[in-house]
Design a protein around this motif. Structure first.
Motif, mmCIF file in Angstrom:
data_model
loop_
_atom_site.group_PDB
_atom_site.id
_atom_site.type_symbol
_atom_site.label_atom_id
_atom_site.label_comp_id
_atom_site.label_asym_id
_atom_site.label_seq_id
_atom_site.Cartn_x
_atom_site.Cartn_y
_atom_site.Cartn_z
ATOM 1 N N ASP A 97 110.854 4.538 -6.149
ATOM 2 C CA ASP A 97 110.201 3.837 -6.608
ATOM 3 C C ASP A 97 109.578 4.738 -7.581
ATOM 4 O OD1 ASP A 97 109.007 6.846 -5.365
ATOM 5 O OD2 ASP A 97 107.904 6.328 -3.791
ATOM 6 N N ILE A 98 108.048 4.595 -7.470
ATOM 7 C CA ILE A 98 107.511 4.993 -8.950
ATOM 8 C C ILE A 98 107.826 6.949 -9.094
ATOM 9 C CG2 ILE A 98 104.954 5.358 -8.044
ATOM 10 C CD1 ILE A 98 104.339 3.767 -10.739
ATOM 11 N N ASP A 99 107.910 7.127 -7.534
ATOM 12 C CA ASP A 99 107.603 8.997 -7.834
ATOM 13 C C ASP A 99 108.711 9.382 -7.741
ATOM 14 O OD1 ASP A 99 105.018 9.831 -7.632
ATOM 15 O OD2 ASP A 99 105.267 8.796 -6.018
ATOM 16 N N ASN A 100 109.907 8.071 -7.696
ATOM 17 C CA ASN A 100 111.860 8.448 -8.105
ATOM 18 C C ASN A 100 112.368 8.455 -6.346
ATOM 19 O OD1 ASN A 100 113.839 8.116 -9.877
ATOM 20 N ND2 ASN A 100 114.101 10.152 -9.469
ATOM 21 N N ILE A 104 115.664 2.893 -0.402
ATOM 22 C CA ILE A 104 116.118 2.002 0.612
ATOM 23 C C ILE A 104 117.071 2.695 1.177
ATOM 24 C CG2 ILE A 104 117.427 0.036 0.777
ATOM 25 C CD1 ILE A 104 114.702 -0.674 0.092
ATOM 26 N N GLU A 105 117.893 3.768 0.080
ATOM 27 C CA GLU A 105 119.132 5.164 1.151
ATOM 28 C C GLU A 105 118.720 5.353 1.892
ATOM 29 O OE1 GLU A 105 120.138 7.620 -1.901
ATOM 30 O OE2 GLU A 105 120.959 5.648 -3.620
ATOM 31 N N GLU A 106 117.193 6.129 2.292
ATOM 32 C CA GLU A 106 116.206 6.375 3.186
ATOM 33 C C GLU A 106 116.572 5.379 4.817
ATOM 34 O OE1 GLU A 106 113.125 9.388 4.737
ATOM 35 O OE2 GLU A 106 113.464 9.411 2.625
ATOM 36 N N LEU A 107 116.551 4.458 4.059
ATOM 37 C CA LEU A 107 115.849 3.282 5.262
ATOM 38 C C LEU A 107 117.518 3.261 5.761
ATOM 39 C CD1 LEU A 107 113.332 0.006 4.950
ATOM 40 C CD2 LEU A 107 116.312 0.340 5.913
ATOM 41 N N LEU A 108 118.301 2.928 5.235
ATOM 42 C CA LEU A 108 119.565 2.250 5.318
ATOM 43 C C LEU A 108 119.740 3.487 6.281
ATOM 44 C CD1 LEU A 108 120.744 0.952 2.484
ATOM 45 C CD2 LEU A 108 119.797 -0.579 4.730
ATOM 46 N N LYS A 122 105.981 4.264 -2.353
ATOM 47 C CA LYS A 122 105.271 3.372 -3.315
ATOM 48 C C LYS A 122 105.389 2.031 -4.068
ATOM 49 C CE LYS A 122 102.049 8.077 -3.570
ATOM 50 N NZ LYS A 122 102.123 8.482 -5.549
ATOM 51 N N TRP A 123 104.841 1.289 -3.651
ATOM 52 C CA TRP A 123 105.313 -0.058 -4.293
ATOM 53 C C TRP A 123 104.162 -1.381 -4.351
ATOM 54 C CZ3 TRP A 123 110.592 -0.337 -5.447
ATOM 55 C CH2 TRP A 123 110.525 -1.915 -5.056
#
Length: 152
Positions: A97-100, A104-108, A122-123
């Protein structure tokens, strides 16, 4: 004095009404969870091909205000995405996201270890076209993860 009280009352009422109207434009956490469960049920009853077609359709039943369904495989490949068809077939596991934040890695990782959860990042909001704080609810089912986010 009465005019000041009337003014303050009208001002507070206006703020309340405008916030209620704005809230109606955004999905809630409960609605996001319900949409994920509905999508998972749809996959089971209709099959993944028919379900993904419906999830990807901008006029489909899985897009509601600023909420939409997305589906990833466990490596991060996008199988369906209600807001951005250009992501379908692409591995988005390294998206940040905008804050780096590698969300997605965390979600998976959470999907694999706990089966479901929430993640904040942030999206860009597809409705307002601005970067906003987003919370996404997701659940793992077999070798896929189904998610739906809400903008705050």
């Amino acid at each position: 004095m009465r005019s000041i009280i009337k003014f303050l009352t009208l001002t507070l009422f206006s703020i309340f009404v405008s916030q209620s109207v704005m809230a109606a434009d955004h999905g809630t956490a409960q609605e996001a969870e319900a949409m994920v469960k509905k999508a998972m049920s749809f996959i089971k009853t209709k099959g993944s091909e028919a379900a993904y077609t419906e999830f990807n359709s901008v006029t489909g039943s899985f897009i509601d205000r600023d909420m939409y369904i997305f589906v990833l495989d466990l490596s991060g490949k996008t199988l369906a995405h209600g807001a951005n068809a250009k992501l379908i077939g692409k591995n988005i596991s390294t998206l940040r996201d905008i804050d780096n934040k590698a969300f997605i890695e965390e979600l998976l990782a959470t999907a694999k270890s706990k089966g479901k959860g929430w993640i904040d990042y942030k999206w860009p909001n597809p409705t307002t076209k601005t970067i906003e704080l987003k919370s996404t609810y997701f659940e793992k089912s077999g070798d896929i993860v189904v998610g739906c986010g809400i903008y705050k």
